[in-house]
Design a protein around this motif. Sequence first.
Motif, PDB file in Angstrom:
ATOM      1  N   ALA A 231      47.759  86.030 171.785  1.00 28.02           N
ATOM      2  CA  ALA A 231      47.528  86.024 173.225  1.00 28.02           C
ATOM      3  C   ALA A 231      46.288  85.183 173.505  1.00 28.02           C
ATOM      4  O   ALA A 231      45.610  84.713 172.577  1.00 28.02           O
ATOM      5  CB  ALA A 231      47.335  87.445 173.736  1.00 28.02           C
ATOM      6  N   ALA A 232      45.981  84.961 174.780  1.00 27.69           N
ATOM      7  CA  ALA A 232      44.778  84.213 175.130  1.00 27.69           C
ATOM      8  C   ALA A 232      43.573  84.819 174.431  1.00 27.69           C
ATOM      9  O   ALA A 232      43.346  86.032 174.486  1.00 27.69           O
ATOM     10  CB  ALA A 232      44.580  84.225 176.639  1.00 27.69           C
ATOM     11  N   ALA A 233      42.800  83.977 173.766  1.00 30.71           N
ATOM     12  CA  ALA A 233      41.669  84.453 172.972  1.00 30.71           C
ATOM     13  C   ALA A 233      40.444  83.599 173.260  1.00 30.71           C
ATOM     14  O   ALA A 233      40.542  82.476 173.771  1.00 30.71           O
ATOM     15  CB  ALA A 233      42.007  84.410 171.483  1.00 30.71           C
ATOM     16  N   SER A 234      39.297  84.150 172.910  1.00 29.80           N
ATOM     17  CA  SER A 234      38.029  83.459 173.133  1.00 29.80           C
ATOM     18  C   SER A 234      37.168  83.558 171.887  1.00 29.80           C
ATOM     19  O   SER A 234      37.060  84.628 171.270  1.00 29.80           O
ATOM     20  CB  SER A 234      37.293  84.085 174.315  1.00 29.80           C
ATOM     21  N   ALA A 235      36.539  82.437 171.537  1.00 29.83           N
ATOM     22  CA  ALA A 235      35.581  82.413 170.437  1.00 29.83           C
ATOM     23  C   ALA A 235      34.158  82.246 170.960  1.00 29.83           C
ATOM     24  O   ALA A 235      33.231  81.997 170.186  1.00 29.83           O
ATOM     25  CB  ALA A 235      35.914  81.276 169.475  1.00 29.83           C
ATOM     26  N   SER A 236      33.970  82.399 172.264  1.00 28.30           N
ATOM     27  CA  SER A 236      32.649  82.251 172.865  1.00 28.30           C
ATOM     28  C   SER A 236      31.745  83.413 172.457  1.00 28.30           C
ATOM     29  O   SER A 236      32.220  84.542 172.279  1.00 28.30           O
ATOM     30  CB  SER A 236      32.764  82.201 174.393  1.00 28.30           C
ATOM     31  N   PRO A 237      30.449  83.167 172.319  1.00 29.63           N
ATOM     32  CA  PRO A 237      29.532  84.259 171.987  1.00 29.63           C
ATOM     33  C   PRO A 237      29.534  85.323 173.089  1.00 29.63           C
ATOM     34  O   PRO A 237      29.720  85.026 174.261  1.00 29.63           O
ATOM     35  CB  PRO A 237      28.169  83.554 171.908  1.00 29.63           C
ATOM     36  N   GLY A 238      29.339  86.563 172.696  1.00 31.37           N
ATOM     37  CA  GLY A 238      29.291  87.640 173.674  1.00 31.37           C
ATOM     38  C   GLY A 238      30.674  88.121 174.053  1.00 31.37           C
ATOM     39  O   GLY A 238      31.689  87.740 173.465  1.00 31.37           O
ATOM     40  N   LYS A 239      30.718  88.937 175.070  1.00 30.01           N
ATOM     41  CA  LYS A 239      31.966  89.533 175.518  1.00 30.01           C
ATOM     42  C   LYS A 239      32.831  88.488 176.200  1.00 30.01           C
ATOM     43  O   LYS A 239      32.367  87.753 177.066  1.00 30.01           O
ATOM     44  CB  LYS A 239      31.682  90.683 176.487  1.00 30.01           C
ATOM     45  N   PRO A 240      34.125  88.383 175.843  1.00 31.64           N
ATOM     46  CA  PRO A 240      34.999  87.398 176.487  1.00 31.64           C
ATOM     47  C   PRO A 240      35.311  87.785 177.923  1.00 31.64           C
ATOM     48  O   PRO A 240      35.057  88.925 178.349  1.00 31.64           O
ATOM     49  CB  PRO A 240      36.256  87.422 175.614  1.00 31.64           C
ATOM     50  N   ASP A 241      35.877  86.841 178.663  1.00 28.89           N
ATOM     51  CA  ASP A 241      36.295  87.157 180.024  1.00 28.89           C
ATOM     52  C   ASP A 241      37.413  88.193 179.981  1.00 28.89           C
ATOM     53  O   ASP A 241      38.028  88.423 178.933  1.00 28.89           O
ATOM     54  CB  ASP A 241      36.744  85.888 180.755  1.00 28.89           C
TER      55      ASP A 241
ATOM     56  N   TYR B 276      49.397  72.941 177.522  1.00 24.55           N
ATOM     57  CA  TYR B 276      50.422  73.230 178.523  1.00 24.55           C
ATOM     58  C   TYR B 276      49.769  73.364 179.898  1.00 24.55           C
ATOM     59  O   TYR B 276      48.937  74.262 180.106  1.00 24.55           O
ATOM     60  CB  TYR B 276      51.131  74.553 178.206  1.00 24.55           C
ATOM     61  N   LEU B 277      50.147  72.486 180.824  1.00 24.98           N
ATOM     62  CA  LEU B 277      49.583  72.583 182.167  1.00 24.98           C
ATOM     63  C   LEU B 277      50.195  73.760 182.923  1.00 24.98           C
ATOM     64  O   LEU B 277      51.329  74.176 182.676  1.00 24.98           O
ATOM     65  CB  LEU B 277      49.789  71.290 182.946  1.00 24.98           C
ATOM     66  N   TYR B 278      49.417  74.297 183.843  1.00 26.24           N
ATOM     67  CA  TYR B 278      49.872  75.349 184.727  1.00 26.24           C
ATOM     68  C   TYR B 278      49.844  74.783 186.154  1.00 26.24           C
ATOM     69  O   TYR B 278      48.781  74.410 186.636  1.00 26.24           O
ATOM     70  CB  TYR B 278      48.937  76.563 184.632  1.00 26.24           C
ATOM     71  N   TYR B 279      50.997  74.555 186.834  1.00 26.38           N
ATOM     72  CA  TYR B 279      52.209  75.301 186.721  1.00 26.38           C
ATOM     73  C   TYR B 279      53.335  74.352 187.077  1.00 26.38           C
ATOM     74  O   TYR B 279      53.093  73.265 187.590  1.00 26.38           O
ATOM     75  CB  TYR B 279      52.114  76.493 187.672  1.00 26.38           C
TER      76      TYR B 279
ATOM     77  N   THR C 166      47.204  76.887 176.209  1.00 31.92           N
ATOM     78  CA  THR C 166      48.491  77.181 176.846  1.00 31.92           C
ATOM     79  C   THR C 166      48.389  77.387 178.346  1.00 31.92           C
ATOM     80  O   THR C 166      49.417  77.572 178.995  1.00 31.92           O
ATOM     81  CB  THR C 166      49.187  78.401 176.207  1.00 31.92           C
ATOM     82  N   GLU C 167      47.187  77.350 178.884  1.00 30.30           N
ATOM     83  CA  GLU C 167      47.031  77.357 180.343  1.00 30.30           C
ATOM     84  C   GLU C 167      45.811  76.548 180.737  1.00 30.30           C
ATOM     85  O   GLU C 167      44.709  76.788 180.228  1.00 30.30           O
ATOM     86  CB  GLU C 167      46.882  78.777 180.909  1.00 30.30           C
ATOM     87  N   PHE C 168      46.006  75.592 181.627  1.00 37.03           N
ATOM     88  CA  PHE C 168      44.945  74.904 182.351  1.00 37.03           C
ATOM     89  C   PHE C 168      45.601  74.316 183.591  1.00 37.03           C
ATOM     90  O   PHE C 168      46.799  74.010 183.578  1.00 37.03           O
ATOM     91  CB  PHE C 168      44.285  73.813 181.494  1.00 37.03           C
ATOM     92  N   GLY C 169      44.860  74.184 184.657  1.00 37.75           N
ATOM     93  CA  GLY C 169      45.491  73.633 185.845  1.00 37.75           C
ATOM     94  C   GLY C 169      44.605  73.712 187.069  1.00 37.75           C
ATOM     95  O   GLY C 169      43.453  74.172 187.016  1.00 37.75           O
TER      96      GLY C 169
ATOM     97  N   VAL D 265      48.973  80.216 165.213  1.00 35.61           N
ATOM     98  CA  VAL D 265      48.346  79.458 166.290  1.00 35.61           C
ATOM     99  C   VAL D 265      47.354  80.341 167.041  1.00 35.61           C
ATOM    100  O   VAL D 265      47.662  81.493 167.388  1.00 35.61           O
ATOM    101  CB  VAL D 265      49.400  78.938 167.303  1.00 35.61           C
ATOM    102  N   LEU D 266      46.162  79.798 167.298  1.00 35.84           N
ATOM    103  CA  LEU D 266      45.180  80.423 168.168  1.00 35.84           C
ATOM    104  C   LEU D 266      45.340  79.860 169.573  1.00 35.84           C
ATOM    105  O   LEU D 266      45.494  78.644 169.749  1.00 35.84           O
ATOM    106  CB  LEU D 266      43.770  80.170 167.649  1.00 35.84           C
ATOM    107  N   ASN D 267      45.273  80.719 170.563  1.00 35.04           N
ATOM    108  CA  ASN D 267      45.680  80.396 171.932  1.00 35.04           C
ATOM    109  C   ASN D 267      44.471  80.472 172.862  1.00 35.04           C
ATOM    110  O   ASN D 267      43.719  81.451 172.843  1.00 35.04           O
ATOM    111  CB  ASN D 267      46.751  81.417 172.344  1.00 35.04           C
ATOM    112  N   VAL D 268      44.287  79.441 173.689  1.00 36.83           N
ATOM    113  CA  VAL D 268      43.172  79.379 174.636  1.00 36.83           C
ATOM    114  C   VAL D 268      43.704  79.159 176.040  1.00 36.83           C
ATOM    115  O   VAL D 268      44.572  78.306 176.256  1.00 36.83           O
ATOM    116  CB  VAL D 268      42.194  78.237 174.278  1.00 36.83           C
ATOM    117  N   HIS D 269      43.170  79.913 177.012  1.00 36.38           N
ATOM    118  CA  HIS D 269      43.365  79.640 178.432  1.00 36.38           C
ATOM    119  C   HIS D 269      42.019  79.188 178.990  1.00 36.38           C
ATOM    120  O   HIS D 269      40.999  79.851 178.757  1.00 36.38           O
ATOM    121  CB  HIS D 269      43.823  80.886 179.188  1.00 36.38           C
ATOM    122  N   THR D 270      41.995  78.093 179.722  1.00 37.95           N
ATOM    123  CA  THR D 270      40.737  77.614 180.273  1.00 37.95           C
ATOM    124  C   THR D 270      40.982  76.907 181.600  1.00 37.95           C
ATOM    125  O   THR D 270      41.964  76.174 181.754  1.00 37.95           O
ATOM    126  CB  THR D 270      40.013  76.690 179.269  1.00 37.95           C
TER     127      THR D 270
END
Length: 449
Positions: free
Chosen positions: A183-193, A308-311, A261-264, A211-216
């Motif tokens: 699922a959408a995941a985050s490698a950012s420091p601290g608590k993810p969104d 993958y662009l949204y939408y 898998t999501e940006f737009g 596969v590692l999945n990012v939404h941004t």
Amino acid sequence: MQRILSTLLAFGFLLGSTEADDVTSPPPPKLAPLMRDFMGINGHFTFRPALYRPVCGLVRNYHPTGWDIGDDTSRPPDFPVARTNRVNWADLYGSWKKEGFTIDASLQFESIPQAKWKSPEADARAYGEAFARAFGPSTRNLVTSAEIGNEPEKWDLPAYRKLFEAMARGLRAGDPKLKIVTAAASASPGKPDPYSQSVATFDGLGDLYDVLNVHTYSMIEGWPTWRRVAPETPGIPYLRAVTEMTAWRDAHAPGKEVWVTEFGYDAGTKKPEPGTFEKWVSSTETEQARWLVRSFLLFSSLGVDRAYLYYYDDRDEPSFHASSGITRNFVPKPAYHAVAHLYATLGDYRFSRVVKDRKEDGLHVFEYVNPDKPKEPIWVAWLGGSPAERDLAKVIVNLDLPEGARVARLETMPLGAGAPPDEDAIIASASGWSGRLGPSPVYLWLKLP
């Protein structure tokens, strides 16, 4: 330093040192994917494959698990038909594949509230195995990858990890050839969104995902405006979310792919009504076109395997995420034509290198190479990085070309069907190339000696 060390070790081996027996050369750098294998779009069951095929070759579907099993999670699904609304997934996905799409299914288990899962681990494993057997590459060969959740924000980390592991084991058992995506995941420091799982969720589960999945999203403000800005804007986490994930992958999960898998961008024409979205701010349709194209280009330079662009479509609703389609009521918007042009131009090319990345004026020049025509690269150039570009005029930019190279052809990103290239962009070609650049990317076909 690594090359020097490898050379010394190899030299020691030639002298008879037994300590170097296990030394291996580092793997060669991974080639970027061809753009036709990189560009994708988010769709749903009303997706029209023939309409969107000129835009890309990958499609990601929001596949609600709740449609398949209803309120009784312990009851096996009736594949290929969804239990609650009788959607025939074999027919639907078959029609998409017939048009040439490669299909990723985002299995939205979160469409069933956590409390309604009777036996989450057993039921998730059974569902995953049934899905993979029904649609995976080894049987109907309709779906090539499956995500375990989209944005399961209401599931805490321990609960999601247990369900992820169970469903992943089911998917592996059902079809080992089916790629498993987080699922959408985050490698950012601290608590993810709230919409992303911490990448630490997947520690120790490397054999259960591919596969590692990012939404941004390039938002400079959240509620109440949700205002989005140019992808290169300094200070926003848009690109950083991706580079943090690729860095985590390289350090902790080498060999895994990273997909955005999501940006737009919302781009509507209506003013919002009083209420929750009354201060919502839309991008313009021209900005949507420019920023989607430039996002694809930027992601291709960051070690990402797919984007993958949204939408796919919208109804011009003035609210968050509700006007992000590249078509409106299935009529192409400017973004449709801009992305289709990118796909047609660079589909057989892969990202090669960053030629220019000047922070002081926002000049970006990327090189793309067709492996069958290595002497005919395409450079894509633009100016970007200012949050607001609506009044940004073109400026004359000088580019040094490789020795002996010349610009054989030029086109500017179009905003309409059959839009001609901007002939005004070519100024001179005496020493290198000089031309007018702005926020719309310009494509330069080079001829090398």
